[in-house]
Motif scaffolding. Structure first.
Motif, PDB file in Angstrom:
ATOM      1  N   SER A 303       0.818  -1.214   0.000  1.00 13.95           N
ATOM      2  CA  SER A 303       0.000   0.000   0.000  1.00 13.95           C
ATOM      3  C   SER A 303       0.853   1.266   0.000  1.00 13.95           C
ATOM      4  N   ASP A 304       2.178   1.116   0.142  1.00 14.73           N
ATOM      5  CA  ASP A 304       3.054   2.281   0.194  1.00 14.73           C
ATOM      6  C   ASP A 304       3.413   2.729  -1.219  1.00 14.73           C
ATOM      7  N   GLY A 305       2.429   3.348  -1.868  1.00 16.41           N
ATOM      8  CA  GLY A 305       2.655   3.813  -3.231  1.00 16.41           C
ATOM      9  C   GLY A 305       3.763   4.836  -3.315  1.00 16.41           C
ATOM     10  N   GLY A 306       3.915   5.654  -2.267  1.00 18.30           N
ATOM     11  CA  GLY A 306       4.969   6.648  -2.258  1.00 18.30           C
ATOM     12  C   GLY A 306       6.347   6.028  -2.354  1.00 18.30           C
ATOM     13  N   TYR A 307       6.507   4.844  -1.791  1.00 16.94           N
ATOM     14  CA  TYR A 307       7.799   4.168  -1.837  1.00 16.94           C
ATOM     15  C   TYR A 307       8.127   3.722  -3.262  1.00 16.94           C
ATOM     16  N   SER A 308       7.149   3.176  -3.966  1.00 18.55           N
ATOM     17  CA  SER A 308       7.403   2.713  -5.336  1.00 18.55           C
ATOM     18  C   SER A 308       7.670   3.891  -6.275  1.00 18.55           C
ATOM     19  N   VAL A 309       6.947   5.002  -6.078  1.00 20.24           N
ATOM     20  CA  VAL A 309       7.180   6.186  -6.910  1.00 20.24           C
ATOM     21  C   VAL A 309       8.581   6.736  -6.652  1.00 20.24           C
ATOM     22  N   THR A 310       8.990   6.753  -5.381  1.00 19.73           N
ATOM     23  CA  THR A 310      10.330   7.227  -5.040  1.00 19.73           C
ATOM     24  C   THR A 310      11.396   6.346  -5.679  1.00 19.73           C
ATOM     25  N   CYS A 311      11.181   5.035  -5.693  1.00 14.92           N
ATOM     26  CA  CYS A 311      12.137   4.122  -6.339  1.00 14.92           C
ATOM     27  C   CYS A 311      12.238   4.409  -7.832  1.00 14.92           C
ATOM     28  N   THR A 312      11.103   4.680  -8.470  1.00 14.42           N
ATOM     29  CA  THR A 312      11.091   5.016  -9.897  1.00 14.42           C
ATOM     30  C   THR A 312      11.897   6.282 -10.153  1.00 14.42           C
ATOM     31  N   MET A 313      11.657   7.297  -9.338  1.00 13.11           N
ATOM     32  CA  MET A 313      12.364   8.562  -9.511  1.00 13.11           C
ATOM     33  C   MET A 313      13.845   8.430  -9.157  1.00 13.11           C
ATOM     34  N   ARG A 314      14.141   7.636  -8.135  1.00  7.24           N
ATOM     35  CA  ARG A 314      15.540   7.452  -7.733  1.00  7.24           C
ATOM     36  C   ARG A 314      16.341   6.799  -8.853  1.00  7.24           C
ATOM     37  N   ALA A 315      15.737   5.857  -9.552  1.00  4.62           N
ATOM     38  CA  ALA A 315      16.435   5.146 -10.622  1.00  4.62           C
ATOM     39  C   ALA A 315      16.900   6.086 -11.728  1.00  4.62           C
ATOM     40  N   VAL A 316      16.174   7.201 -11.927  1.00  4.71           N
ATOM     41  CA  VAL A 316      16.552   8.131 -12.998  1.00  4.71           C
ATOM     42  C   VAL A 316      17.264   9.380 -12.484  1.00  4.71           C
ATOM     43  N   ALA A 317      17.001   9.780 -11.232  1.00  3.69           N
ATOM     44  CA  ALA A 317      17.552  11.041 -10.720  1.00  3.69           C
ATOM     45  C   ALA A 317      18.792  10.889  -9.856  1.00  3.69           C
ATOM     46  N   GLU A 318      19.016   9.697  -9.301  1.00  2.00           N
ATOM     47  CA  GLU A 318      20.134   9.533  -8.367  1.00  2.00           C
ATOM     48  C   GLU A 318      21.489   9.912  -8.962  1.00  2.00           C
ATOM     49  N   PRO A 319      21.808   9.493 -10.205  1.00  2.88           N
ATOM     50  CA  PRO A 319      23.121   9.871 -10.743  1.00  2.88           C
ATOM     51  C   PRO A 319      23.334  11.389 -10.795  1.00  2.88           C
ATOM     52  N   LEU A 320      22.274  12.156 -11.096  1.00  6.18           N
ATOM     53  CA  LEU A 320      22.387  13.611 -11.136  1.00  6.18           C
ATOM     54  C   LEU A 320      22.675  14.169  -9.743  1.00  6.18           C
ATOM     55  N   LEU A 321      21.967  13.640  -8.751  1.00  4.28           N
ATOM     56  CA  LEU A 321      22.137  14.111  -7.377  1.00  4.28           C
ATOM     57  C   LEU A 321      23.507  13.744  -6.822  1.00  4.28           C
ATOM     58  N   VAL A 322      23.950  12.533  -7.096  1.00  5.31           N
ATOM     59  CA  VAL A 322      25.256  12.091  -6.604  1.00  5.31           C
ATOM     60  C   VAL A 322      26.379  12.946  -7.190  1.00  5.31           C
ATOM     61  N   SER A 323      26.289  13.237  -8.489  1.00  4.55           N
ATOM     62  CA  SER A 323      27.350  14.008  -9.143  1.00  4.55           C
ATOM     63  C   SER A 323      27.426  15.432  -8.605  1.00  4.55           C
ATOM     64  N   HIS A 324      26.312  15.949  -8.071  1.00  8.33           N
ATOM     65  CA  HIS A 324      26.292  17.333  -7.586  1.00  8.33           C
ATOM     66  C   HIS A 324      26.477  17.432  -6.071  1.00  8.33           C
ATOM     67  N   PHE A 325      25.793  16.574  -5.329  1.00  5.76           N
ATOM     68  CA  PHE A 325      25.813  16.662  -3.870  1.00  5.76           C
ATOM     69  C   PHE A 325      26.715  15.621  -3.199  1.00  5.76           C
TER      70      PHE A 325
END
Length: 363
Positions: A303-325
């Motif tokens: 029922s934790d839809g927010g967790y699955s959406v976060t995983c989807t976004m993390r898969a595409v956004a994490e490299p950008l965040l890691v390279s900057h922060f």
């Protein structure tokens, strides 16, 4: 994208993209059938741009071959040779693609009575904002959920403080800079593909887009505003430096259907056949998926839809965040992001908008 096959990898968190590919299938089938029946090529060259790596990589290629083989049987026409180009940036996990080619061909041959024509699959690393194929070699080009990514962060948006994308609080020059970058990139993309497609060749593109004319509207920017909120909270707590936050912007533009059509008409190499706008829920698992744990490697409640959406976004956004922060606060960032997403989903309808367009290379 996050490569590999780990818990946060794109390969294990790409059901949303799979749903979009399934949703836009009628547009592609119409284009593929029209292209093949018009030309009946002995060698059919297909390119998938932004193919990534994972369960979605060969979905469209499989679809193309199955439909063409069906048409060949109906016409009593010999199967063509298939030349398949899988394109993505050089950092993509091409090794994983190459390892799966044998299984893909075997599965496809078993699914199609009588087998298929010879199929040659090649990986083509490189940016699709430049020429990547020889002139007049392609019959069909496909791209899904890739062209919203820009070639770079727009220049001159240093005053977009507190935001990481276009937002209601962004200055006017930020909106103009993002759109100008989209215009340059997409125009160049069209020019390059026009040189690579044969006359009468087809192209079907699907963008993460918007219905609204407002580029800072919720339907395309809200998901990023929730991430910005998490980052701003960490700035206020001294975990992230303010100057780091002020210099981070997402290189993405979610266009409307009218903006996509306008650029195609302006560039002039293609005739537009069909335009479709559709929606898909942020939570691709739609709460009820029984395969949630096994496919995504997650251990949260269904029922934790927010967790699955976060995983989807993390898969595409994490490299950008890691390279900057850097990596030290990544888990903290996405934990806060998940809470913001979960709260937003509990209060309102949350959907991504898809803009799909089919076009033909002019003579």
């Amino acid at each position: 994208m996050n490569g590999g096959s780990g818990k946060s990898s794109y390969a294990n968190n790409s059901l949303l993209q799979q749903k979009v590919i399934s949703l836009t299938k009628p547009v592609r089938e119409e284009a593929i059938a029209s292209m093949f029946l018009r030309t009946l090529p002995r060698r059919l060259a297909v390119a998938d741009l932004g193919c990534s790596s994972g369960p979605n990589t060969f979905l469209v290629v499989s679809e193309v071959i199955k439909l063409v083989e069906k048409l060949c049987k109906e016409l009593k026409h010999e199967s063509p040779e298939y030349l398949v180009f899988m394109n993505d940036l050089p950092g993509n996990d091409f090794n994983n693609i190459f390892k799966s080619i044998g299984c893909f061909k075997e599965k496809l041959s078993n699914e199609i009575e009588g087998g298929i024509g010879p199929c040659y699959i090649t990986g083509v690393p490189g940016s699709f904002y430049e020429r990547i194929f020889p002139i007049r070699t392609l019959h069909f080009v496909h791209s899904s959920y890739s062209l919203q990514w820009l070639s770079q962060v727009p220049e001159g948006i240093e005053n977009n403080k507190g935001n990481i994308y276009m937002a209601k609080t962004s200055p006017t020059n930020v909106m103009k800079a993002y759109y100008a970058q989209f215009e340059r990139d997409f125009s160049l993309f069209l020019k390059c593909r026009a040189e690579e497609l044969v006359e009468g060749g087809y192209m079907v593109l699907t963008f993460l887009g918007r219905r609204n004319d407002d580029p800072s509207g919720k339907e395309c920017c809200y998901i990023w505003e929730l991430l910005a909120s998490a980052l701003n909270d960490m700035v206020s707590e001294g975990m992230i430096k303010e100057e780091q936050m002020d210099t981070f912007n997402i290189p993405l533009y979610s266009p409307s259907a009218s903006e996509v059509k306008s650029e195609i008409l302006k560039e002039g190499s293609f005739s537009i056949n069909r335009v479709e706008v559709s929606e898909v829920h942020w939570n691709a698992y739609n709460i009820a998926s029984n395969s949630f744990d096994s496919e995504c490697g997650l251990h949260k409640s269904l029922s934790d839809g927010g967790y699955s959406v976060t995983c989807t976004m993390r898969a595409v956004a994490e490299p950008l965040l890691v390279s900057h922060f850097g990596e030290s606060f990544i888990d903290e960032i996405f934990d806060r992001y998940r809470k913001n997403i979960t709260e937003a989903m509990s209060k309102e309808k949350t959907e991504f908008v898809n803009v799909s367009i089919s076009m033909t290379r002019r003579a």
